[in-house]
Motif scaffolding. Structure first.
Motif, PDB file in Angstrom:
ATOM      1  N   ASN A   1      -2.967 -11.457   2.371  1.00  6.71           N
ATOM      2  CA  ASN A   1      -2.509 -10.072   2.500  1.00  6.71           C
ATOM      3  C   ASN A   1      -2.088  -9.756   3.927  1.00  6.71           C
ATOM      4  O   ASN A   1      -1.078  -9.085   4.163  1.00  6.71           O
ATOM      5  CB  ASN A   1      -3.622  -9.107   2.059  1.00  6.71           C
ATOM      6  CG  ASN A   1      -3.901  -9.184   0.576  1.00  6.71           C
ATOM      7  OD1 ASN A   1      -2.998  -9.536  -0.196  1.00  6.71           O
ATOM      8  ND2 ASN A   1      -5.111  -8.874   0.170  1.00  6.71           N
TER       9      ASN A   1
ATOM     10  N   SER B   1       0.845  -1.198   0.000  1.00  5.27           N
ATOM     11  CA  SER B   1       0.000   0.000   0.000  1.00  5.27           C
ATOM     12  C   SER B   1       0.880   1.247   0.000  1.00  5.27           C
ATOM     13  O   SER B   1       2.056   1.198   0.373  1.00  5.27           O
ATOM     14  CB  SER B   1      -0.909   0.005   1.233  1.00  5.27           C
ATOM     15  OG  SER B   1      -0.142   0.194   2.414  1.00  5.27           O
ATOM     16  N   LYS B   2       0.283   2.375  -0.398  1.00  4.26           N
ATOM     17  CA  LYS B   2       1.037   3.627  -0.438  1.00  4.26           C
ATOM     18  C   LYS B   2       1.489   4.053   0.953  1.00  4.26           C
ATOM     19  O   LYS B   2       2.570   4.636   1.121  1.00  4.26           O
ATOM     20  CB  LYS B   2       0.187   4.729  -1.078  1.00  4.26           C
ATOM     21  CG  LYS B   2      -0.059   4.521  -2.568  1.00  4.26           C
ATOM     22  CD  LYS B   2      -0.835   5.682  -3.165  1.00  4.26           C
ATOM     23  CE  LYS B   2      -1.028   5.484  -4.658  1.00  4.26           C
ATOM     24  NZ  LYS B   2      -1.782   6.630  -5.285  1.00  4.26           N
TER      25      LYS B   2
ATOM     26  N   THR C   1      -3.328   5.917   6.149  1.00  2.00           N
ATOM     27  CA  THR C   1      -3.412   6.516   4.820  1.00  2.00           C
ATOM     28  C   THR C   1      -2.066   7.134   4.455  1.00  2.00           C
ATOM     29  O   THR C   1      -1.220   7.370   5.316  1.00  2.00           O
ATOM     30  CB  THR C   1      -4.492   7.605   4.781  1.00  2.00           C
ATOM     31  OG1 THR C   1      -4.124   8.663   5.697  1.00  2.00           O
ATOM     32  CG2 THR C   1      -5.841   7.045   5.192  1.00  2.00           C
ATOM     33  N   GLU C   2      -1.908   7.396   3.178  1.00  2.00           N
ATOM     34  CA  GLU C   2      -0.667   7.999   2.703  1.00  2.00           C
ATOM     35  C   GLU C   2      -0.467   9.393   3.311  1.00  2.00           C
ATOM     36  O   GLU C   2       0.649   9.759   3.697  1.00  2.00           O
ATOM     37  CB  GLU C   2      -0.685   8.090   1.180  1.00  2.00           C
ATOM     38  CG  GLU C   2       0.614   8.618   0.582  1.00  2.00           C
ATOM     39  CD  GLU C   2       0.558   8.717  -0.921  1.00  2.00           C
ATOM     40  OE1 GLU C   2       1.626   8.923  -1.537  1.00  2.00           O
ATOM     41  OE2 GLU C   2      -0.545   8.578  -1.494  1.00  2.00           O
TER      42      GLU C   2
ATOM     43  N   SER D   1       1.756  -8.641   5.369  1.00  2.01           N
ATOM     44  CA  SER D   1       1.964  -7.458   6.207  1.00  2.01           C
ATOM     45  C   SER D   1       2.574  -7.840   7.549  1.00  2.01           C
ATOM     46  O   SER D   1       3.466  -7.159   8.060  1.00  2.01           O
ATOM     47  CB  SER D   1       0.633  -6.730   6.411  1.00  2.01           C
ATOM     48  OG  SER D   1       0.801  -5.587   7.208  1.00  2.01           O
TER      49      SER D   1
END
Length: 325
Positions: free
Chosen positions: A226, A38-39, A121-122, A230
């Motif tokens: 996933n 992910s970003k 979030t990014e 992680s």
């Protein structure tokens, strides 16, 4: 500073110029290629790789190796020397607390699904990275003021002031400085991982129980796949940090307990044990690339492609030259 190394120990650090190049390649791959992450995670990994690169440049090459082999260069000009002595601990602090931030981010992502959509979030990652970098640059501003020139008539070299061992304010600062890095981060990462493991075990049991009563129990669970990727990345980075910083933390706790409420000694106890801790903490700047390579298949393939590219290009040029001839 965060410890002193002798000539024999410093001679073992010749691997770091190579690791500098590897970190640069790592930053480039994570920044410009899709590694299947992910970003938010990518932002943290790029920042951590950049911080590791800063440790190699400022702490290892300029502060430790350069002082041994380049003793008569501009690096010993007092303002330059002071700036290096400011950047060296700042780079370590930033690297350590970015690891803490990444561990906390993964804790939220795995354990708190409602908070995950807002925090993981990014944009939040950029804010956290910027805040951590700024705070720990400010925290290390006092370091240059602890050093003065070797001579009154010439700005040459950096000599540690004896006030750091006797003035209460500097003694307090030394306590805060050591607690912030690495004692508090060490136990925070340990705590975050314990909470994460506990929540993962509970969630995994629940999900496996549901799948046993469903029709798709023989199919692969993409959510679990996933989550597993992680988790492996998180635990690999966290475990590496804990193992490589353990010696330094144990040394700090032992010294502070045996000489409670006393200032730092000019001649530290068990210098070899202290040097071993310093070597291990510096090696922590070299482990993340290996961790990405081992745990992330896409990153591993991209890194191998980057390593092979110069040889492939040379082969093509030789081949074209042979045809032309």
């Amino acid at each position: 500073m965060k410890g002193l190394l002798d000539e024999e120990t410093l001679s073992r650090l010749d691997l770091y110029p190579l690791e500098t190049k590897v970190n640069i390649v790592t930053i480039a791959i994570l920044s410009f290629k899709d590694c299947g992450l992910s970003k938010c995670i990518t932002r943290y990994l790029v920042a951590m790789a950049a911080a590791d690169l800063m440790i190699i440049v400022w702490n290892v090459i300029l502060h430790r190796i350069a002082t041994l082999y380049w003793g008569s260069t501009f690096l010993f000009y007092t303002p330059v020397c002071r700036f290096i002595l400011f950047m060296s601990p700042a780079a370590i602090d930033i690297s350590v607390w970015l690891t803490v931030s990444f561990t906390f981010d993964r804790l939220v992502a795995i354990c708190y699904q409602k908070l995950k959509t807002k925090y993981c979030t990014e944009k939040t990652a950029v804010v956290v990275i910027t805040t951590v970098s700024s705070v720990f640059c400010l925290k290390n501003i006092p370091w240059p003021f602890l050093y003065s020139s070797y001579y009154n008539w010439m700005l040459w070299g950096c000599k540690l002031s004896r006030n750091v061992f006797i003035e209460p304010s500097w003694i307090a600062y030394s306590w805060i400085e050591q607690l912030l890095t690495p004692v508090i981060p060490f136990f925070l990462i340990l705590f975050f991982n314990i909470v994460t493991v506990k929540r993962i075990l509970i969630a995994s049991r629940g999900r496996m129980s549901l799948r046993k009563h469903s029709n798709d129990r023989d199919e692969k669970d993409p959510e679990m796949i996933n989550r597993r990727r992680s988790i492996v990345l998180l635990f690999a980075i966290s475990s590496s940090f804990i193992l490589l910083w353990m010696t330094t933390v144990i040394y700090f706790i032992y010294i502070r307990i045996t000489s409670a409420f006393k200032g730092r000694s000019l001649f530290p106890a068990f210098p070899r044990f202290q040097e071993a801790g310093i070597i291990l903490q510096l090696l922590s700047s070299c482990t993340n690339t290996a961790i990405y390579t081992i745990t992330q298949r896409k990153f591993r393939n991209l890194l191998l492609s980057a390593i092979k590219y110069p040889f492939t290009l040379i082969g093509k040029l030789v081949k074209c030259g042979g045809k032309h001839y």
